[in-house]
Enzyme design. Structure first.
Site, PDB file in Angstrom:
ATOM      1  N   ASP A 123      -3.501   8.392  -1.403  1.00  0.00           N
ATOM      2  CA  ASP A 123      -3.854   7.333  -0.450  1.00  0.00           C
ATOM      3  C   ASP A 123      -5.286   6.859  -0.721  1.00  0.00           C
ATOM      4  OD1 ASP A 123      -3.804   5.704   1.810  1.00  0.00           O
ATOM      5  OD2 ASP A 123      -4.399   7.329   3.160  1.00  0.00           O
ATOM      6  N   ASP A 149     -23.148  14.011 -26.647  1.00  0.00           N
ATOM      7  CA  ASP A 149     -21.722  14.319 -26.506  1.00  0.00           C
ATOM      8  C   ASP A 149     -21.002  13.306 -25.622  1.00  0.00           C
ATOM      9  OD1 ASP A 149     -23.076  15.093 -24.305  1.00  0.00           O
ATOM     10  OD2 ASP A 149     -22.046  17.002 -24.038  1.00  0.00           O
ATOM     11  N   HIS A 171       3.473   7.184   5.317  1.00  0.00           N
ATOM     12  CA  HIS A 171       2.249   7.863   5.733  1.00  0.00           C
ATOM     13  C   HIS A 171       1.420   7.122   6.770  1.00  0.00           C
ATOM     14  CE1 HIS A 171       0.005   5.405   2.735  1.00  0.00           C
ATOM     15  NE2 HIS A 171      -1.050   5.690   3.489  1.00  0.00           N
ATOM     16  N   GLU A 193       0.614   6.313  12.574  1.00  0.00           N
ATOM     17  CA  GLU A 193      -0.692   5.916  13.067  1.00  0.00           C
ATOM     18  C   GLU A 193      -0.760   4.437  13.460  1.00  0.00           C
ATOM     19  OE1 GLU A 193      -4.128   6.641  10.707  1.00  0.00           O
ATOM     20  OE2 GLU A 193      -5.265   6.696  12.575  1.00  0.00           O
ATOM     21  N   ASP A 194      -0.136   3.585  12.658  1.00  0.00           N
ATOM     22  CA  ASP A 194      -0.338   2.145  12.851  1.00  0.00           C
ATOM     23  C   ASP A 194       0.832   1.393  13.468  1.00  0.00           C
ATOM     24  OD1 ASP A 194      -2.765   2.539  11.661  1.00  0.00           O
ATOM     25  OD2 ASP A 194      -2.085   1.973   9.654  1.00  0.00           O
ATOM     26  N   HIS A 243       0.820  -1.226   0.000  1.00  0.00           N
ATOM     27  CA  HIS A 243       0.000   0.000   0.000  1.00  0.00           C
ATOM     28  C   HIS A 243       0.855   1.278   0.000  1.00  0.00           C
ATOM     29  CE1 HIS A 243      -3.063   2.945   0.986  1.00  0.00           C
ATOM     30  NE2 HIS A 243      -2.533   3.142   2.179  1.00  0.00           N
TER      31      HIS A 243
HETATM   32 MN    MN Z   1      -2.980   4.656   3.796  1.00  0.00          MN
END
Ligand code: MN
Length: 737
Positions: free
Chosen positions: A152, A272, A86, A90-91, A61
């Protein structure tokens, strides 16, 4: 548990990482490569035991997000580094301080921004909106935060198949709600289109696949048509020695679906579905003249529709888009859109503003545009402490709307959304200018604040220091900046008034032996059906809540109870009739008997003689006069019809008559204001119409006013003659305009 061949997986990780490096055209130096490698190693280690919902190693990812940043948006090394990292803070165990020590303050700031705006999946709409606002706040610090966030989101959308169906829906609609408009505003056309299409695939799967299938089936017919249509143009361009590429561009599934919804038509009825794009390879300095040359060649073969010519080369769109569009009639009688642009313009149109870096010129208007836009967002965000949801609504309006181009008196160009009024224009110059705006001259003609502007208008704003934003202004502004500023001022004003109301209530409570405690305030709020304490205080200060009635309520041990002693609903017929206030002008006739009663004019709509009005009996039996077109009128009339009484102005036409006055003078800043001020404030004369025209420093004006008699008129004329700069003032004779 999934069986994994870790050797195979490691090879795949390396392959993907190499793919990222190949795509990073702007990061070729050894130093850049070293920073990317470092970020990759850290991310790989930090995420090593994590897997995505699909079962794949998590590191796929961040690598994919980094690759979107470099390949599809064209971002720099710092962005690639931050994209790789990124999700680490957080993780995983990595902290912002780690990022700071390993990379630097810039990287820390970007990752901090990315971390703050994550975790939006399982939240309510208003929490999402708040998140979006936060995202825009960080955007004003460093645009890369938002670009990485979009990358992301794009990768998450591309891999959405592995999520639970309810999450798919949620993420897809959130993408449509926030990310696609943002990508659009940043000029990331390809990404915006893909985000929309992917969202539709999950929100309306049946229709998505139906349109996709129909597009596929009609492809061969389209290709034949494009080839046939393009062949004479090709020959002509070749003989001119122009390097070019012609292709048919199909509309996105989402925009076809959108059109089918909006116009309520079938796929077959959309004429169109595609456009012809002619891309010329030409140095930047001759782009414009060459584009027009191509236009001339195209229209030699096909008849253009003059209403459908769009020149975004001379004036690019606010998101940087440049192109020349025309719609021409094909030999089969079908309208076909032809887009003419240079290679550079094409790249900018598809990749957005980042592509500008490659072609940075001296006067890079697209970048200035973006700076202006960012500055504007910053201002709106900083002045907005209120409701995030309503802010988003205002804001989204500005992301997607069509644009008009307005000129200042010295020829400067401003871009505003379609539907913008002279008041929006005033706020776009500066919020102070907006707040003090009393009118505007559009192409030298005086117009009201609510006047809707058209592209090409030249607008001059007329100011007064005494002016302040009014509630009804909210009805005729469309820009987020104007709306949020007006709301802010009104709120502050309300707060001030509420503070007075609080004091009044405090004193009243004291005299009744009631403690000024929240339990008692809440009791009052409930009793009077108020949304908040501020609203309660405000209504008290405004005299709309009669505190005299509190005497009738039970007070016990410092607590008040309003329950049983509800005041009877006011009955208009039993209201005491009061004699008119002596000397009061423009008195109103109220009720059927046309008797004169005491009244006050509602602040929300400021009625003046001549307005269609009605009376409204407030909770304490007072009569408020509202205009029939007051923003609150519908609500009052529909919910409290029994409290409404008829009202009309006592001064009849017989007592006032309409007369015209012409004047000339030397055009001077503020002259119009001085004149209107004398007429309406000093003399209390009602204006019916007003127009000013200025030519070479001399202005001519005409007003139509209502006066009582000739004496009244003559006093007015004398007063106007005394204004500095005014040369002549005359009563308009019959036959004169
Ligand atoms: Mn992410």
């Amino acid at each position: 548990m999934l069986k994994v061949d870790s050797d195979e997986e490691n090879k795949e990780i390396t392959r993907r990482y190499r793919g990222l490096l190949r795509s990073a055209e702007r990061s070729k130096s050894t130093q850049d490569r070293r920073r990317i490698r470092k970020a990759f190693d850290i991310a790989l280690e930090a995420h090593k035991d994590m897997r995505r919902k699909s079962g794949e190693p998590y590191i796929y990812h961040p690598i994919a997000v980094a690759r979107i940043c470099s390949e599809e948006i064209g971002l720099d090394t710092t962005s690639i580094v931050c994209a790789l990292l990124h999700d680490t803070v957080e993780d995983t165990y990595i902290t912002l301080d780690d990022i700071n020590n390993l990379f630097g303050a810039k990287e820390r700031m970007i990752i901090d921004g990315l971390t703050k705006i994550s975790g939006v999946f399982d939240q309510t709409t208003s929490a999402q909106a708040e998140n979006f606002r936060k995202m825009l706040l960080t955007l004003s610090d460093d645009i890369r935060v938002i670009l990485i966030k979009i990358a992301d989101r794009l990768h998450n959308m591309r891999t959405l198949d592995h999520m639970r169906p309810d999450k798919q829906l949620k993420i897809a609609s959130e993408t449509l709600f926030m990310y696609a408009p943002l990508a659009h505003r940043l000029g990331l056309y390809n990404i915006k289109t893909e985000l929309e299409d992917l969202s539709l695939k999950y929100t309306e799967p049946e229709q998505y696949y139906e349109i996709a299938e129909k597009l596929d089936k009609t492809k061969a017919v389209r290709t034949r048509f494009v080839n046939k249509f393009a062949s004479p143009i090709r020959r002509a361009l070749e003989s001119e020695g122009i390097n070019f590429d012609i292709k048919g561009r199909t509309k996105s599934i989402f925009s076809i679906w959108n059109k089918m919804q909006k116009k309520k038509v079938r796929f077959e009825d959309i004429y169109d579905v595609f456009a012809i794009r002619i891309i010329i390879d030409i140095p930047m300095e001759s782009e414009k003249s060459e584009a027009w040359k191509v236009y001339s060649i195209v229209t030699d073969f096909y008849q253009p529709n003059p209403d459908r010519l769009r020149d975004w080369i001379s004036i690019p769109k606010a998101n940087g888009y440049e192109s020349l569009h025309t719609t021409v009639m094909s030999p089969t009688g079908k309208w076909v859109e032809v887009q003419i642009r240079s290679k550079r313009m094409d790249e900018v149109a598809e990749k957005g503003f980042a592509a500008h870096w490659k072609y940075k010129g001296d006067n890079d208007s697209a970048e200035n545009n973006l700076d202006d836009w960012l500055a504007q967002i910053r201002e709106v965000l900083e002045s907005n402490d209120g409701d995030a949801l309503s802010f988003i609504d205002d804001f989204k309006l500005n992301l997607f709307s069509e644009e008009i181009y307005i000129f200042t008196p010295n020829g400067e160009l401003k871009t505003l959304p379609k539907g913008a009024t002279s008041l929006d224009f005033a706020f776009s110059i500066h919020s102070q200018v907006g707040s003090q705006c009393i009118g505007a001259k559009v192409n030298h003609k005086l117009v009201p604040l609510s006047h809707e502007l058209s592209s090409g208008d030249q607008v001059e704003i007329i100011l007064s220091k005494k002016q302040t934003p009014k509630e009804d202004w909210l009805n005729y502004v469309v820009t987020a900046k104007a709306k949020s500023k007006i709301k802010q001022v009104l709120k502050e004003e309300k707060k001030k008034i509420a503070a007075d109301g609080k004091d009044i209530l405090r004193r009243k409570f004291k005299s009744l032996g009631v403690s000024f405690l929240s339990i008692n305030i809440t009791e009052m709020e409930k009793h009077y059906d108020m949304e908040s304490a501020t609203e309660l205080y405000y209504q008290i200060a405004k005299g709309k809540i009669d505190l005299k009635k509190l005497k009738g309520y039970s007070v016990d041990g410092g607590r008040i109870s309003c329950k049983k002693v509800k005041g009877p609903a006011p009955n208009p017929s039993s209201t005491k009739y009061i004699a008119p206030v002596p000397g009061k002008k423009d008195a109103l006739l109220i009720g059927d008997e046309s008797q004169q009663m005491d009244y006050t004019l509602a602040r929300c709509c400021n009625p003046i003689p001549g307005d269609d009005v009605f009376g409204f009996v407030t909770v304490n039996g007072e009569i408020k006069i509202h205009r029939v077109n007051c923003p609150n009128a519908t609500q009052l009339l529909s919910n409290y019809a029994y409290r409404v009484i008829k009202a009309r102005w006592a001064s009849k036409d017989a007592e006032q008559f309409e007369v015209g006055v012409n004047f000339t003078g030397i055009d001077d800043v503020g002259l119009v204001h001085k004149i209107t001020n004398i007429i309406s404030s000093d003399m209390h004369v009602n204006m019916k119409a007003i127009s000013f025209e200025s030519l070479d420093g001399i202005f001519e004006g005409a007003v139509r006013v209502l006066v009582h008699d000739t004496e009244h008129l003559n006093t007015l004329i004398e007063k106007l003659k005394n204004v500095n700069g005014v040369l002549t003032v005359d009563r308009t004779e019959p036959g004169q305009i």
